[in-house]
Scaffold this motif. Structure first.
Motif, PDB file in Angstrom:
ATOM      1  N   LYS A  80       0.862  -1.186   0.000  1.00 33.02           N
ATOM      2  CA  LYS A  80       0.000   0.000   0.000  1.00 33.02           C
ATOM      3  C   LYS A  80       0.897   1.234   0.000  1.00 33.02           C
ATOM      4  N   GLN A  81       0.608   2.189  -0.832  1.00 35.21           N
ATOM      5  CA  GLN A  81       1.352   3.445  -0.972  1.00 35.21           C
ATOM      6  C   GLN A  81       2.766   3.232  -1.528  1.00 35.21           C
ATOM      7  N   ALA A  82       3.041   2.075  -2.102  1.00 36.14           N
ATOM      8  CA  ALA A  82       4.385   1.799  -2.620  1.00 36.14           C
ATOM      9  C   ALA A  82       4.769   2.740  -3.761  1.00 36.14           C
ATOM     10  N   ASP A  83       3.794   3.475  -4.298  1.00 41.56           N
ATOM     11  CA  ASP A  83       4.087   4.422  -5.379  1.00 41.56           C
ATOM     12  C   ASP A  83       3.943   5.871  -4.904  1.00 41.56           C
ATOM     13  N   TRP A  84       4.018   6.107  -3.611  1.00 38.94           N
ATOM     14  CA  TRP A  84       3.765   7.460  -3.109  1.00 38.94           C
ATOM     15  C   TRP A  84       4.873   8.449  -3.423  1.00 38.94           C
ATOM     16  N   LYS A  85       5.980   7.993  -3.981  1.00 42.96           N
ATOM     17  CA  LYS A  85       7.036   8.915  -4.403  1.00 42.96           C
ATOM     18  C   LYS A  85       6.801   9.396  -5.839  1.00 42.96           C
ATOM     19  N   GLU A  86       5.650   9.042  -6.397  1.00 42.98           N
ATOM     20  CA  GLU A  86       5.286   9.488  -7.746  1.00 42.98           C
ATOM     21  C   GLU A  86       4.284  10.641  -7.652  1.00 42.98           C
ATOM     22  N   LEU A  87       4.371  11.563  -8.588  1.00 38.33           N
ATOM     23  CA  LEU A  87       3.421  12.675  -8.634  1.00 38.33           C
ATOM     24  C   LEU A  87       2.036  12.161  -9.030  1.00 38.33           C
ATOM     25  N   PRO A  88       0.966  12.759  -8.529  1.00 34.48           N
ATOM     26  CA  PRO A  88      -0.392  12.280  -8.817  1.00 34.48           C
ATOM     27  C   PRO A  88      -0.933  12.774 -10.165  1.00 34.48           C
ATOM     28  N   LEU A  89      -0.227  12.462 -11.220  1.00 27.27           N
ATOM     29  CA  LEU A  89      -0.610  12.950 -12.546  1.00 27.27           C
ATOM     30  C   LEU A  89      -1.970  12.430 -12.984  1.00 27.27           C
ATOM     31  N   ASP A  90      -2.390  11.285 -12.458  1.00 22.39           N
ATOM     32  CA  ASP A  90      -3.687  10.728 -12.834  1.00 22.39           C
ATOM     33  C   ASP A  90      -4.843  11.364 -12.059  1.00 22.39           C
TER      34      ASP A  90
END
Length: 158
Positions: A80-90
Motif C-alpha cells: 500500500k502506498q508503494a508508489d507514493w514517491k510518484e506525482l499524482p498525474l492521474d
C-alpha cells in the motif's frame, strides 16, 4: 487592490480532506520505501499530529520507538502506498484530491503559513508540477529559485 492578490486558498479546517491524498502528499515529501518496497514515514516533532490520519486510513502499523524519540513510525502493509514517491498525474482533474495532496506535501516539505505558504524541493519534476497544478488549488506562485549545489551529505544529487 494595492499590493494584494486575492486567492481562493481554503484553510484545511474548512475543506474535507481526502485522507489518502493527504497521506500520499506527506509521503511524497517525507516518506521513503524500504528494501522490501514498503512505504515508510517517521512523523517527527510537530508532524506527529498527523498520526490520526494514518490510524483512520489503515493498511499500516504504527510504532513509537524510543530510539526515534517516540516519534510515530509508520510502515504500510501489502505494498500500500508503494508508489507514493510518484506525482499524482492521474488525479489532476480531481480538485479535492489535488488540494489534499498539496496540503500533505506542504505539511511535509513546506512552510504552511496562511500568509504565504512556500515549499522547497530538489525534484525538478515536482517543481514543474507545483507550477502547473498548485494554482488550481488557489496557490499563487510568486517566484522560484534553483539551487546549484550538487553535493549533499548523501552524495551527488541526481
Amino acid at each position: 487592490m494595492g499590493d494584494s492578490v486575492p486567492s481562493n486558498v481554503i484553510p484545511d479546517t474548512l475543506l474535507p480532506i481526502n485522507i489518502e491524498a493527504f497521506i500520499r502528499g506527506l509521503g511524497f515529501g517525507d516518506g521513503t520505501l524500504d528494501t522490501r518496497g514498503r512505504a515508510k514515514i517517521r512523523l517527527c516533532g510537530a508532524k506527529a499530529k498527523y498520526v490520526s490520519y494514518f490510524e483512520e486510513f489503515g493498511y499500516c502499523s504504527i510504532s513509537y520507538p524510543e530510539t526515534q524519540n517516540g516519534d510515530p513510525n509508520i510502515i504500510f502493509r501489502e505494498k500500500k502506498q508503494a508508489d507514493w514517491k510518484e506525482l499524482p498525474l492521474d488525479k489532476v482533474n480531481d480538485l479535492e484530491y489535488l488540494y489534499s495532496w498539496f496540503a500533505g506535501y506542504l505539511a511535509a516539505d513546506g512552510d504552511i503559513s496562511l500568509v504565504q505558504p512556500g515549499i522547497s524541493t530538489q525534484d525538478s519534476n515536482a517543481a514543474k508540477f507545483i507550477e502547473e497544478y498548485a494554482p488550481l488549488c488557489g496557490y499563487i506562485i510568486t517566484g522560484k529559485s534553483v539551487s546549484s549545489i550538487l553535493e549533499t551529505n548523501y552524495g551527488k544529487r541526481k
